[in-house]
Design a protein around this motif. Structure first.
Motif, PDB file in Angstrom:
ATOM      1  N   THR A 106       7.343 -49.744  75.474  1.00  0.00           N
ATOM      2  CA  THR A 106       6.164 -50.638  75.873  1.00  0.00           C
ATOM      3  C   THR A 106       6.337 -50.633  77.334  1.00  0.00           C
ATOM      4  N   HIS A 107       5.233 -51.088  78.070  1.00  0.00           N
ATOM      5  CA  HIS A 107       5.375 -50.927  79.622  1.00  0.00           C
ATOM      6  C   HIS A 107       6.056 -52.186  80.257  1.00  0.00           C
ATOM      7  N   VAL A 108       5.544 -53.320  79.960  1.00  0.00           N
ATOM      8  CA  VAL A 108       6.143 -54.571  80.717  1.00  0.00           C
ATOM      9  C   VAL A 108       7.156 -54.994  79.897  1.00  0.00           C
ATOM     10  N   PRO A 109       8.284 -55.523  80.744  1.00  0.00           N
ATOM     11  CA  PRO A 109       9.486 -56.028  79.994  1.00  0.00           C
ATOM     12  C   PRO A 109       9.220 -57.245  79.115  1.00  0.00           C
ATOM     13  N   PRO A 110       9.761 -57.234  77.873  1.00  0.00           N
ATOM     14  CA  PRO A 110       9.413 -58.376  76.929  1.00  0.00           C
ATOM     15  C   PRO A 110      10.171 -59.721  77.208  1.00  0.00           C
ATOM     16  N   PHE A 111      11.228 -59.721  78.216  1.00  0.00           N
ATOM     17  CA  PHE A 111      12.160 -60.967  78.164  1.00  0.00           C
ATOM     18  C   PHE A 111      12.551 -61.027  79.472  1.00  0.00           C
ATOM     19  N   VAL A 112      12.316 -62.230  79.890  1.00  0.00           N
ATOM     20  CA  VAL A 112      12.669 -62.712  81.374  1.00  0.00           C
ATOM     21  C   VAL A 112      14.125 -62.232  81.725  1.00  0.00           C
TER      22      VAL A 112
END
Length: 191
Positions: A106-112
């Motif tokens: 996926t492109h955007v990180p899913p976790f802070v």
């Protein structure tokens, strides 16, 4: 759906090169499959009131051009929800087919926890645009529901690399990239 997505999906259906948005999963080995979605930031993490910058995306991505910040937020959340729902559905399908190792792109990180900018933890004003809470929630659900499956998540967007063991069965790797110079990871599917 953007014209680019339509063209990539069409190309993918005619070639060995796969646009992951256009297929539920791709078998990499007898035990490993890859699932993927573009993924979008969704403004769920961080603090929008502390945002004080302008994203290049808002000029470079056709769907965002000319939109107000409120329209961009609404569109981002909508796109992020579609991607998160799709990832969850596609992972569940791959698991039902018996795959015990699932690579998620996926492109955007899913976790802070895996969000860094210029080598430092991403600040509250940047996080809304550098993470996807919806994708994180979807991935947390599939990791929790499938403890016997090993998940490797690969993403980018933040321009700073990181690798974080989010759950016992899920590692997230963020690649470093600059506009026009993407980086990549090699995935070893043999155990």
């Amino acid at each position: 759906m953007s014209q680019l997505t339509i063209e990539l999906s069409s190309f993918s259906s005619r070639s060995k090169c796969k646009f992951l948005n256009s297929s539920s999963f791709v078998k990499l080995s007898e035990t490993c499959a890859i699932v993927g979605q573009n993924g979008w930031y969704d403004t769920m993490n961080g603090d929008l009131n502390q945002t004080s910058f302008y994203m290049n995306d808002w000029n470079k991505i056709h769907e965002f051009r000319g939109k107000s910040i409120h329209e961009i937020i609404r569109l981002s959340k909508s796109l992020a929800q579609v991607a998160a729902d799709s990832i969850k559905r596609d992972v569940q399908l791959a698991v039902s087919q018996g795959f015990k190792e699932i690579v998620i792109a996926t492109h955007v990180p899913p976790f802070v926890e895996c969000c860094f900018h210029k080598g430092k933890k991403t600040d509250a004003g940047t996080l809304p645009w550098y993470s996807s809470g919806l994708m994180g929630n979807a991935l947390a659900d599939v990791a929790s529901e499938n403890r016997d499956v090993d998940f490797k998540v690969f993403c980018g967007h933040t321009h700073s690399p990181s690798s974080v063991q989010i759950f016992e069965n899920m590692n997230v790797s963020v690649s470093r990239a600059e506009y026009g110079h993407p980086s990549y990871n090699v995935v070893n599917t043999s155990k």
